[in-house]
Design a protein around this motif. Structure first.
Motif, PDB file in Angstrom:
ATOM      1  N   UNK A  10       0.850  -1.187   0.000  1.00  0.00           N
ATOM      2  CA  UNK A  10       0.000   0.000   0.000  1.00  0.00           C
ATOM      3  C   UNK A  10       0.885   1.236   0.000  1.00  0.00           C
ATOM      4  N   UNK A  11       0.621   2.140  -0.888  1.00  0.00           N
ATOM      5  CA  UNK A  11       1.461   3.330  -1.008  1.00  0.00           C
ATOM      6  C   UNK A  11       0.648   4.427  -1.656  1.00  0.00           C
ATOM      7  N   UNK A  12       0.630   5.581  -1.073  1.00  0.00           N
ATOM      8  CA  UNK A  12      -0.110   6.702  -1.633  1.00  0.00           C
ATOM      9  C   UNK A  12       0.877   7.578  -2.387  1.00  0.00           C
ATOM     10  N   UNK A  13       0.899   7.478  -3.699  1.00  0.00           N
ATOM     11  CA  UNK A  13       1.874   8.224  -4.492  1.00  0.00           C
ATOM     12  C   UNK A  13       1.529   9.705  -4.611  1.00  0.00           C
ATOM     13  N   UNK A  14       2.562  10.494  -4.698  1.00  0.00           N
ATOM     14  CA  UNK A  14       2.417  11.909  -5.033  1.00  0.00           C
ATOM     15  C   UNK A  14       3.438  12.192  -6.115  1.00  0.00           C
ATOM     16  N   UNK A  15       3.247  13.271  -6.824  1.00  0.00           N
ATOM     17  CA  UNK A  15       4.174  13.580  -7.915  1.00  0.00           C
ATOM     18  C   UNK A  15       5.583  13.834  -7.404  1.00  0.00           C
ATOM     19  N   UNK A  16       5.697  14.374  -6.184  1.00  0.00           N
ATOM     20  CA  UNK A  16       7.012  14.699  -5.658  1.00  0.00           C
ATOM     21  C   UNK A  16       7.701  13.503  -5.016  1.00  0.00           C
ATOM     22  N   UNK A  17       6.927  12.481  -4.651  1.00  0.00           N
ATOM     23  CA  UNK A  17       7.520  11.372  -3.901  1.00  0.00           C
ATOM     24  C   UNK A  17       8.299  10.425  -4.799  1.00  0.00           C
ATOM     25  N   UNK A  18       9.199   9.752  -4.181  1.00  0.00           N
ATOM     26  CA  UNK A  18       9.962   8.712  -4.860  1.00  0.00           C
ATOM     27  C   UNK A  18       9.397   7.387  -4.396  1.00  0.00           C
ATOM     28  N   UNK A  19       9.252   6.460  -5.294  1.00  0.00           N
ATOM     29  CA  UNK A  19       8.703   5.162  -4.938  1.00  0.00           C
ATOM     30  C   UNK A  19       9.612   4.491  -3.912  1.00  0.00           C
ATOM     31  N   UNK A  65      10.781  -1.206  -3.390  1.00  0.00           N
ATOM     32  CA  UNK A  65      11.786  -1.735  -4.311  1.00  0.00           C
ATOM     33  C   UNK A  65      11.169  -2.623  -5.385  1.00  0.00           C
ATOM     34  N   UNK A  66      10.105  -3.339  -5.050  1.00  0.00           N
ATOM     35  CA  UNK A  66       9.530  -4.317  -5.968  1.00  0.00           C
ATOM     36  C   UNK A  66       8.521  -3.719  -6.949  1.00  0.00           C
ATOM     37  N   UNK A  67       8.155  -2.482  -6.756  1.00  0.00           N
ATOM     38  CA  UNK A  67       7.147  -1.882  -7.638  1.00  0.00           C
ATOM     39  C   UNK A  67       7.809  -1.379  -8.910  1.00  0.00           C
ATOM     40  N   UNK A  68       7.277  -1.823 -10.049  1.00  0.00           N
ATOM     41  CA  UNK A  68       7.829  -1.408 -11.334  1.00  0.00           C
ATOM     42  C   UNK A  68       7.371   0.017 -11.672  1.00  0.00           C
ATOM     43  N   UNK A  69       8.038   0.612 -12.660  1.00  0.00           N
ATOM     44  CA  UNK A  69       7.654   1.964 -13.082  1.00  0.00           C
ATOM     45  C   UNK A  69       6.236   1.973 -13.641  1.00  0.00           C
ATOM     46  N   UNK A  70       5.873   0.902 -14.321  1.00  0.00           N
ATOM     47  CA  UNK A  70       4.528   0.805 -14.893  1.00  0.00           C
ATOM     48  C   UNK A  70       3.471   0.782 -13.779  1.00  0.00           C
ATOM     49  N   UNK A 105      -0.588   3.549 -10.422  1.00  0.00           N
ATOM     50  CA  UNK A 105      -1.013   3.996  -9.097  1.00  0.00           C
ATOM     51  C   UNK A 105      -1.198   5.510  -9.077  1.00  0.00           C
ATOM     52  N   UNK A 106      -0.293   6.231  -9.726  1.00  0.00           N
ATOM     53  CA  UNK A 106      -0.412   7.695  -9.805  1.00  0.00           C
ATOM     54  C   UNK A 106      -1.699   8.076 -10.540  1.00  0.00           C
ATOM     55  N   UNK A 107      -1.967   7.378 -11.629  1.00  0.00           N
ATOM     56  CA  UNK A 107      -3.165   7.671 -12.431  1.00  0.00           C
ATOM     57  C   UNK A 107      -4.438   7.490 -11.602  1.00  0.00           C
TER      58      UNK A 107
END
Length: 128
Positions: free
Chosen positions: A98-107, A110-115, A120-122
């Motif tokens: 579980x992760x709440x992404x923001x445009x400024x945050x860095x993932x 480690x296991x989450x791909x860029x796709x 998640x951002x979308x």
């Protein structure tokens, strides 16, 4: 975090048992799973999580795997597929943090791909 460690340990034990079964050491594979199941129950009791749905799922699936190690034929027909799908499912659970992404945050996963991060951002933007 402790339940995730149990998940990783369960995955490793399934992999070990799978290797033993492939080498036709079914008794050793059953013994390994049985020992780990006892350890899993002990650890879950120490954590106060013995009835947690993940712990129950781990025990149920380990018992099903152990039952499929009664003969070489049973292992080939049922056990090998059961071990592969269970191990794979547990390994993939690392990707669903579980992760709440923001445009400024860095993932920070480690296991989450860029796709997956982009998706998640979308969906995060759609929910706002």
């Amino acid at each position: 975090v402790a339940l995730q460690i149990l998940c990783v340990q369960t995955t490793l034990v399934i992999s070990e048992a799978e290797k033993l079964a492939e080498a036709n050491q079914l008794e050793m594979a059953r013994k390994r799973i049985s020992e780990f199941t006892k350890n899993l129950e002990h650890e879950a009791n120490l954590l106060g999580e013995s009835n947690h749905r993940l712990v129950v799922q781990f025990k149920t699936e380990l018992n099903a795997i152990m039952a499929s190690l009664t003969s070489r034929n049973e292992y080939r027909m049922v056990g090998s597929k059961l071990m592969m799908t269970t191990r794979s499912a547990y390994a993939k659970q690392r990707c669903s943090k579980a992760w709440r992404p923001t445009e400024e945050s860095v993932c920070d996963d480690y296991y989450r791909s860029k796709k997956k991060q982009a998706l998640a951002m979308k969906f995060s933007k759609m929910g706002n």
